[in-house]
Design an enzyme around this catalytic site. Structure first.
Site, short mmCIF file in Angstrom:
data_model
loop_
_atom_site.label_atom_id
_atom_site.label_comp_id
_atom_site.label_asym_id
_atom_site.label_seq_id
_atom_site.Cartn_x
_atom_site.Cartn_y
_atom_site.Cartn_z
N SER A 136 0.88 -1.23 0.03
CA SER A 136 -0.14 -0.10 -0.08
C SER A 136 0.78 1.22 -0.17
CB SER A 136 -0.76 -0.02 1.24
OG SER A 136 -1.45 1.23 1.45
N TYR A 182 -2.05 -1.05 10.53
CA TYR A 182 -2.18 -1.43 8.99
C TYR A 182 -0.79 -0.89 8.14
CZ TYR A 182 -3.68 -1.42 4.08
OH TYR A 182 -3.73 -1.47 2.61
N1 NAP Z 1 -8.57 -0.48 -1.68
C1 NAP Z 1 -7.43 0.16 -1.32
O1 NAP Z 1 -7.71 1.50 -1.22
C2 NAP Z 1 -6.24 -0.30 -0.93
C3 NAP Z 1 -5.06 0.62 -1.04
C4 NAP Z 1 -3.99 0.05 -0.82
C5 NAP Z 1 -3.61 -1.27 -0.48
N2 NAP Z 1 -4.71 -2.32 -0.48
C6 NAP Z 1 -4.58 -3.84 -0.19
O2 NAP Z 1 -5.10 -4.28 -1.43
C7 NAP Z 1 -5.34 -5.73 -1.04
C8 NAP Z 1 -6.74 -5.86 -1.25
O3 NAP Z 1 -7.54 -5.28 -0.79
P1 NAP Z 1 -8.88 -4.79 -1.40
O4 NAP Z 1 -8.82 -3.28 -1.59
O5 NAP Z 1 -9.33 -5.42 -2.70
O6 NAP Z 1 -10.09 -5.02 -0.38
P2 NAP Z 1 -11.22 -6.22 -0.41
O7 NAP Z 1 -12.21 -5.99 -1.25
O8 NAP Z 1 -11.62 -6.14 1.17
O9 NAP Z 1 -10.39 -7.37 -0.77
C9 NAP Z 1 -9.65 -8.24 0.45
C10 NAP Z 1 -9.54 -9.60 0.37
O10 NAP Z 1 -8.73 -9.99 1.29
C11 NAP Z 1 -9.26 -11.14 2.00
N3 NAP Z 1 -9.36 -11.06 3.51
C12 NAP Z 1 -9.62 -9.96 4.03
N4 NAP Z 1 -9.54 -9.87 5.38
C13 NAP Z 1 -8.86 -11.17 5.71
C14 NAP Z 1 -8.64 -11.96 6.75
N5 NAP Z 1 -8.61 -11.68 8.15
N6 NAP Z 1 -7.95 -13.20 6.60
C15 NAP Z 1 -7.94 -13.60 5.22
N7 NAP Z 1 -8.31 -13.07 4.15
C16 NAP Z 1 -8.85 -11.81 4.58
C17 NAP Z 1 -10.70 -11.04 1.52
O11 NAP Z 1 -11.11 -12.41 1.23
P3 NAP Z 1 -12.00 -13.42 1.78
O12 NAP Z 1 -12.91 -12.76 2.77
O13 NAP Z 1 -12.85 -14.03 0.51
O14 NAP Z 1 -11.33 -14.67 2.25
C18 NAP Z 1 -10.80 -10.22 0.51
O15 NAP Z 1 -11.33 -10.93 -0.83
C19 NAP Z 1 -5.22 -5.64 0.50
O16 NAP Z 1 -4.02 -6.28 0.87
C20 NAP Z 1 -5.08 -4.32 0.76
O17 NAP Z 1 -4.27 -4.04 2.03
C21 NAP Z 1 -6.10 -1.76 -0.78
#
Ligand code: NAP
Length: 290
Positions: free
Chosen positions: A151, A164
């Site tokens: 991130s 985080y």
């Molecule tokens: N969205 C943003 O703005 C943003 C910015 C920077 C970085 N990120 C990073 O991008 C990655 C994907 O996130 P996203 O934005 O796509 O969010 P998301 O839609 O919430 O997807 C996150 C995924 O991670 C899994 N997950 C969540 N909590 C978990 C836990 N406690 N144990 C195991 N699996 C878990 C979930 O899979 P299941 O619940 O299906 O198992 C879900 O599919 C993450 O690493 C996040 O930190 C996101």
């Protein structure tokens, strides 16, 4: 059509399958579709097959090479059992995309150690566990790609996102070391640093038990920062932009190490790197703790 199929299967053969954790929503789901559309054999994992159904239905409807597996990445036993099964079924894992993760929200001083440990368990230890599971075969083949989704908060830490940010800083440190260790063996390691993207991230965010305590000294700051952060996330970009960068890394002969995605991620990373630290932290305090 036949030509396309042949090209697809060649691509899959060449790279092995792409294993994506947390493929049920957001960046994981967008990447699964994007890569499958370009001929990669994709295996998406989730803690629940029900949550993967949307991805699998859409892939089936469009005849895309996507399959799903239920996997709790926080469990040694499950990872050790499921990952080799998936590798056997798909002719190996060519690319591991450690994408699953969540944000723990709350002032550092109010978090319990247990909450902080759970944050590290998913965002750091699980990525390491998954890496260990695919690595022996990659080393043997002398090829493979590991992409860790960090991130912009893996480069700088904002208030109330400290747990985080700490987990993403740790993921970056782990990845940097891994990149160098694996360099002689043809296994590539890269890190993605997204800015703000419209996913389920905010609804999956975990609020620390004491985070929104109205009697806390932090309460007015937390409230204001929370409102601003929610508004910014609502304006986040389409996660397919991250998927495009992932595709670029996989296709690249010599990928770079860090890939900030979006303007705020680039500016944030540059600011943290180039501004004098004292000035950077002053500006951070001035803009966030008011
Ligand atoms: N969205 C943003 O703005 C943003 C910015 C920077 C970085 N990120 C990073 O991008 C990655 C994907 O996130 P996203 O934005 O796509 O969010 P998301 O839609 O919430 O997807 C996150 C995924 O991670 C899994 N997950 C969540 N909590 C978990 C836990 N406690 N144990 C195991 N699996 C878990 C979930 O899979 P299941 O619940 O299906 O198992 C879900 O599919 C993450 O690493 C996040 O930190 C996101």
């Amino acid at each position: 059509m036949i030509g396309r199929r042949r090209k697809e299967s060649m691509t899959s053969e060449k790279h092995g399958a792409v294993l994506i954790t947390g493929a049920s929503s957001g960046i994981g789901l967008a990447s699964a579709m994007y890569l499958a559309e370009r001929g990669y054999q994709v295996v998406g994992t989730s803690r629940s097959m029900d949550r993967l159904q949307g991805l699998l239905d859409e892939a089936r409807r469009r005849s895309l090479p996507v399959s799903g597996a239920e996997l709790d990445i926080n469990s040694d036993a499950e990872v050790e059992r499921v990952v080799p099964e998936l590798a056997g079924r798909h002719g190996g894992i060519g690319v591991l995309l450690n994408n699953a993760g969540y944000g723990l929200w709350g002032p550092m001083g109010s978090l319990s150690t247990r909450e902080l440990a759970a944050q590290f368990e998913t965002n750091v230890f699980a990525a390491h566990r998954m890496t260990r599971a695919v690595l022996p075969a990659m080393l043997e083949r002398r090829r493979g790609t590991i992409i860790n989704v960090s991130s912009v908060l893996g480069r700088l830490a904002t208030p109330f996102n400290g747990a985080y940010a700490a987990s993403k800083f740790a993921l970056e440190g782990l990845s940097e070391s891994l990149r160098t260790e694996l360099w002689p063996f043809g296994v590539r390691v890269a890190v993605i640093e997204p800015g703000l993207f419209r996913t389920e991230f905010i609804s999956n965010q975990v609020t620390a038990a004491a985070a929104e305590d109205e009697d806390s000294v932090y309460a007015p700051y937390v409230r204001r920062y929370r409102q601003r952060s929610l508004a910014m996330h609502r304006k986040g970009a389409d996660p397919v932009r991250v998927a495009r960068v992932i595709y670029k890394i996989i296709r690249s002969r010599r990928p770079a190490f860090r890939y900030p995605v979006s303007l705020e991620a680039r500016l944030g990373g540059l600011g943290a790197r180039l501004l004098p630290e004292r000035l950077f932290l002053y500006l951070m305090g001035r803009f966030t703790m008011r």
